[in-house]
Structure formats: structure tokens, C-alpha cells
Design a protein around this motif. Structure first.
Motif, PDB file in Angstrom:
ATOM      1  N   SER A 175       0.845  -1.188   0.000  1.00 22.80           N
ATOM      2  CA  SER A 175       0.000   0.000   0.000  1.00 22.80           C
ATOM      3  C   SER A 175       0.880   1.238   0.000  1.00 22.80           C
ATOM      4  N   LEU A 176       0.652   2.123  -0.956  1.00 25.66           N
ATOM      5  CA  LEU A 176       1.382   3.377  -1.065  1.00 25.66           C
ATOM      6  C   LEU A 176       0.429   4.514  -0.727  1.00 25.66           C
ATOM      7  N   PHE A 177       0.746   5.260   0.330  1.00 24.50           N
ATOM      8  CA  PHE A 177      -0.143   6.300   0.848  1.00 24.50           C
ATOM      9  C   PHE A 177       0.276   7.674   0.331  1.00 24.50           C
ATOM     10  N   TYR A 178      -0.734   8.480  -0.036  1.00 25.49           N
ATOM     11  CA  TYR A 178      -0.487   9.818  -0.567  1.00 25.49           C
ATOM     12  C   TYR A 178      -1.442  10.812   0.092  1.00 25.49           C
ATOM     13  N   ARG A 179      -0.885  11.874   0.658  1.00 24.79           N
ATOM     14  CA  ARG A 179      -1.733  12.901   1.272  1.00 24.79           C
ATOM     15  C   ARG A 179      -2.602  13.598   0.234  1.00 24.79           C
ATOM     16  N   GLU A 180      -2.090  13.739  -0.998  1.00 20.43           N
ATOM     17  CA  GLU A 180      -2.882  14.373  -2.053  1.00 20.43           C
ATOM     18  C   GLU A 180      -4.134  13.569  -2.379  1.00 20.43           C
ATOM     19  N   LEU A 181      -4.052  12.251  -2.228  1.00 18.28           N
ATOM     20  CA  LEU A 181      -5.218  11.400  -2.452  1.00 18.28           C
ATOM     21  C   LEU A 181      -6.127  11.352  -1.234  1.00 18.28           C
ATOM     22  N   GLY A 182      -5.543  11.601  -0.065  1.00 14.37           N
ATOM     23  CA  GLY A 182      -6.277  11.323   1.167  1.00 14.37           C
ATOM     24  C   GLY A 182      -6.553   9.832   1.273  1.00 14.37           C
ATOM     25  N   GLY A 183      -5.664   9.048   0.674  1.00 14.03           N
ATOM     26  CA  GLY A 183      -5.865   7.608   0.618  1.00 14.03           C
ATOM     27  C   GLY A 183      -4.602   6.898   0.175  1.00 14.03           C
ATOM     28  N   TYR A 184      -4.765   5.828  -0.623  1.00 10.69           N
ATOM     29  CA  TYR A 184      -3.608   5.017  -0.972  1.00 10.69           C
ATOM     30  C   TYR A 184      -3.912   4.147  -2.194  1.00 10.69           C
ATOM     31  N   VAL A 185      -2.843   3.643  -2.780  1.00 12.32           N
ATOM     32  CA  VAL A 185      -2.929   2.665  -3.869  1.00 12.32           C
ATOM     33  C   VAL A 185      -2.501   1.324  -3.286  1.00 12.32           C
ATOM     34  N   ARG A 186      -3.337   0.314  -3.439  1.00 14.12           N
ATOM     35  CA  ARG A 186      -3.041  -1.002  -2.877  1.00 14.12           C
ATOM     36  C   ARG A 186      -2.844  -2.026  -3.986  1.00 14.12           C
ATOM     37  N   PHE A 187      -1.686  -2.684  -3.956  1.00 14.80           N
ATOM     38  CA  PHE A 187      -1.365  -3.756  -4.892  1.00 14.80           C
ATOM     39  C   PHE A 187      -1.543  -5.075  -4.142  1.00 14.80           C
ATOM     40  N   ASN A 188      -2.516  -5.847  -4.562  1.00 15.90           N
ATOM     41  CA  ASN A 188      -2.877  -7.070  -3.846  1.00 15.90           C
ATOM     42  C   ASN A 188      -2.041  -8.237  -4.367  1.00 15.90           C
ATOM     43  N   TYR A 189      -0.894  -8.464  -3.722  1.00 12.15           N
ATOM     44  CA  TYR A 189      -0.010  -9.546  -4.151  1.00 12.15           C
ATOM     45  C   TYR A 189      -0.678 -10.911  -3.993  1.00 12.15           C
ATOM     46  N   VAL A 241      -7.426   1.776  -5.818  1.00 13.94           N
ATOM     47  CA  VAL A 241      -7.101   3.145  -5.425  1.00 13.94           C
ATOM     48  C   VAL A 241      -8.208   3.658  -4.522  1.00 13.94           C
ATOM     49  N   PHE A 242      -7.838   4.081  -3.314  1.00 14.56           N
ATOM     50  CA  PHE A 242      -8.778   4.643  -2.350  1.00 14.56           C
ATOM     51  C   PHE A 242      -8.453   6.130  -2.201  1.00 14.56           C
ATOM     52  N   TYR A 243      -9.468   6.975  -2.306  1.00 12.78           N
ATOM     53  CA  TYR A 243      -9.207   8.412  -2.322  1.00 12.78           C
ATOM     54  C   TYR A 243     -10.424   9.169  -1.794  1.00 12.78           C
ATOM     55  N   ALA A 260      -5.841  14.427  -8.240  1.00 12.14           N
ATOM     56  CA  ALA A 260      -4.766  13.497  -7.902  1.00 12.14           C
ATOM     57  C   ALA A 260      -5.165  12.065  -8.262  1.00 12.14           C
ATOM     58  N   PHE A 261      -6.432  11.730  -8.045  1.00 16.66           N
ATOM     59  CA  PHE A 261      -6.900  10.392  -8.419  1.00 16.66           C
ATOM     60  C   PHE A 261      -6.818  10.188  -9.926  1.00 16.66           C
ATOM     61  N   SER A 262      -7.225  11.202 -10.706  1.00 15.27           N
ATOM     62  CA  SER A 262      -7.213  11.076 -12.162  1.00 15.27           C
ATOM     63  C   SER A 262      -5.804  10.833 -12.689  1.00 15.27           C
ATOM     64  N   VAL A 263      -4.834  11.554 -12.125  1.00 11.84           N
ATOM     65  CA  VAL A 263      -3.441  11.369 -12.546  1.00 11.84           C
ATOM     66  C   VAL A 263      -2.984   9.937 -12.258  1.00 11.84           C
ATOM     67  N   MET A 264      -3.299   9.443 -11.058  1.00 18.34           N
ATOM     68  CA  MET A 264      -2.876   8.094 -10.679  1.00 18.34           C
ATOM     69  C   MET A 264      -3.590   7.040 -11.531  1.00 18.34           C
ATOM     70  N   GLU A 265      -4.873   7.218 -11.762  1.00 14.92           N
ATOM     71  CA  GLU A 265      -5.625   6.257 -12.560  1.00 14.92           C
ATOM     72  C   GLU A 265      -5.071   6.167 -13.979  1.00 14.92           C
ATOM     73  N   GLN A 266      -4.805   7.305 -14.596  1.00 15.36           N
ATOM     74  CA  GLN A 266      -4.295   7.305 -15.961  1.00 15.36           C
ATOM     75  C   GLN A 266      -2.924   6.642 -16.041  1.00 15.36           C
ATOM     76  N   TRP A 267      -2.106   6.842 -15.022  1.00 21.22           N
ATOM     77  CA  TRP A 267      -0.787   6.201 -15.011  1.00 21.22           C
ATOM     78  C   TRP A 267      -0.944   4.680 -14.933  1.00 21.22           C
ATOM     79  N   LEU A 268      -1.807   4.210 -14.065  1.00 17.39           N
ATOM     80  CA  LEU A 268      -2.017   2.774 -13.923  1.00 17.39           C
ATOM     81  C   LEU A 268      -2.577   2.165 -15.210  1.00 17.39           C
TER      82      LEU A 268
END
Length: 247
Positions: free
Chosen positions: A197-211, A219-221, A228-236
């Protein structure tokens, strides 16, 4: 302690709950923790909740736990217990006001456990995090190694689940998590063999990779973190993640 999103302190009405029983009934720091941060989830494990005088009442008739000589309470006393937390697995943390005991009522075991806490002089909101860590050690016989964090329940949390199919440019899910961490350095990271789980204050949440599931990325935001969510979503999506929602 890392706070994932903006705290949601208790309202005046919610604070009155503590006046009815008296703060001494509850573990050290519990009331002040809730008053500052609000209800939420501690270290992805314990749901810290307002006192609930009713939720355990039906359990006095279910016969879920053994009540021999070593049991700290009788089956009838379960109805008197006040639940103050639940784990993500469904275990209850409760207090019995008449005996001043802190109790662990497990979902997948038959013995109710009394929790004995070391006495502490201070009584602030940070203390309850230490209390929860001590409870974890007593119940599971080990300490949590990952970072300390708390997710307040803001009522404004959104999420999206993406699928990362196998064979995307030969990348594994841990490798994708590493690329994400390099491209977007997190404010906090929590990783073990099952998840990252990678936490970001800009998201107010985190990105979780379920191994454990090998293909799931979530992505929780907070709702007001749309950019910030849109940028992360497009990257993924650019790295091969797929939106499983039917178009």
C-alpha cells in the motif's frame, strides 16, 4: 502516526456517550483518541468505534464461547459488555463496566480473553495507539512490523478496483508497485508478502497492490482529491491495468 485523511472529530452529541458511563470505564486514551481523530481503522486491523451498548446483547444466547472456570465473564455477562472495537476479521474488543475488565471476544476461537494493560501515567490520544499495539501482541503473540497509520472514516471515501492481467510487458505486480513508488514517491508505504500500500496525502488515501490475488490494484481516495486520483488512474491504465467495470 500517519493519518491517511483529514480526521473527523466527534460531534457534541457523540461526545456525550462518554459522559453516560464515565471515561474510567474505557482503556487509557480511548476517549481522547476518538475525540481527536474520530472513528476509523487502525493499521488496517482494528476498527476504532464509539461505545456500543447493544451489539453484544444477542451473543449472550448464541453459545459461541466456552465459559469454564478460567473464563473472565459468564455467558450472561456478555449482554452487559460495551463493544469499543471490531477487527476486520470480526473479533470484538469490549469492556465490562461492572468488573472493569477489557475483553477480547474472538470470532474464530472459543475462549474469551481478559486483556491486562500495563499502567501508564500519561493519558492522551497517542496512548491508545500504544494500547492497541499491546492488545495485538497479547492476542497474536507477536508485534506488527509495518508502519503505524490510521484511516478516519470521513464518509467521503471513494475507490476503484483495476485488474492487472498477467503478461503485461512481462511485469509482475510487485514490479508494477515498484514502478509506481518510483514515479510517485509515497508519503508512507506498507509492504509485506501479501500486499503493498502506497499512501499519498494528495489522495487522502492510498494505492493497494494485492499480491495475494496477483492481479488486483485498488485506489482509495477522498472525493475532493479528484485531480490526484485522475493522474494516478491514468498512469495505472497506461501500464496495462484494466477497468473491470463493464462499459
Amino acid at each position: 502516526m500517519y493519518i491517511v485523511s483529514e480526521p473527523r472529530p466527534l460531534s457534541d452529541g457523540q461526545n456525550q456517550v462518554f459522559g453516560r458511563e464515565g471515561a474510567t470505564v474505557y482503556p487509557p486514551g480511548y476517549a481522547k483518541f476518538l475525540q481527536r481523530f474520530g472513528e476509523g481503522t487502525y493499521r488496517g486491523w482494528m476498527n476504532v468505534q464509539l461505545p456500543d451498548m447493544e451489539v453484544l446483547q444477542p451473543f449472550a444466547e448464541y453459545g459461541l464461547w466456552e465459559h469454564g472456570e478460567d473464563c473472565p465473564i459468564t455467558e450472561q455477562q456478555i449482554a452487559e459488555c460495551i463493544a469499543i472495537g471490531t477487527t476486520v476479521d470480526g473479533d470484538f474488543l469490549a469492556v465490562h463496566p461492572k468488573t472493569a475488565q477489557l475483553l477480547w471476544l474472538p470470532r474464530h476461537a472459543e475462549l474469551v480473553q481478559a486483556i491486562s494493560l500495563q499502567s501508564r501515567e500519561q493519558d492522551d490520544e497517542g496512548l491508545y495507539a500504544e494500547v492497541l499495539d499491546e492488545i495485538y501482541r497479547q492476542v497474536y503473540g507477536r508485534s506488527q512490523e509495518e508502519a503505524v497509520y490510521y484511516e478516519p472514516w470521513t464518509g467521503k471515501r471513494s475507490h476503484i478496483f483495476l485488474r492487472f492481467p498477467p503478461g503485461q510487458d512481462g511485469l509482475s505486480l510487485p514490479e508494477l508497485a515498484g514502478m509506481c513508488q518510483a514515479s510517485f514517491p509515497p508519503d508512507l508505504s506498507v509492504e509485506n508478502e501479501y500486499t503493498c500500500s502506497l499512501f499519498y496525502r494528495e489522495l487522502g488515501g492510498y494505492v493497494r497492490f494485492n499480491y495475494a490475488y496477483q492481479q488486483e490494484v485498488a485506489v482509495f481516495y477522498e472525493e475532493d482529491a479528484g485531480w490526484a486520483f485522475s493522474v494516478m488512474e491514468q498512469w495505472l491504465l497506461s501500464k496495462g491495468c484494466l477497468d473491470p467495470t463493464p462499459s
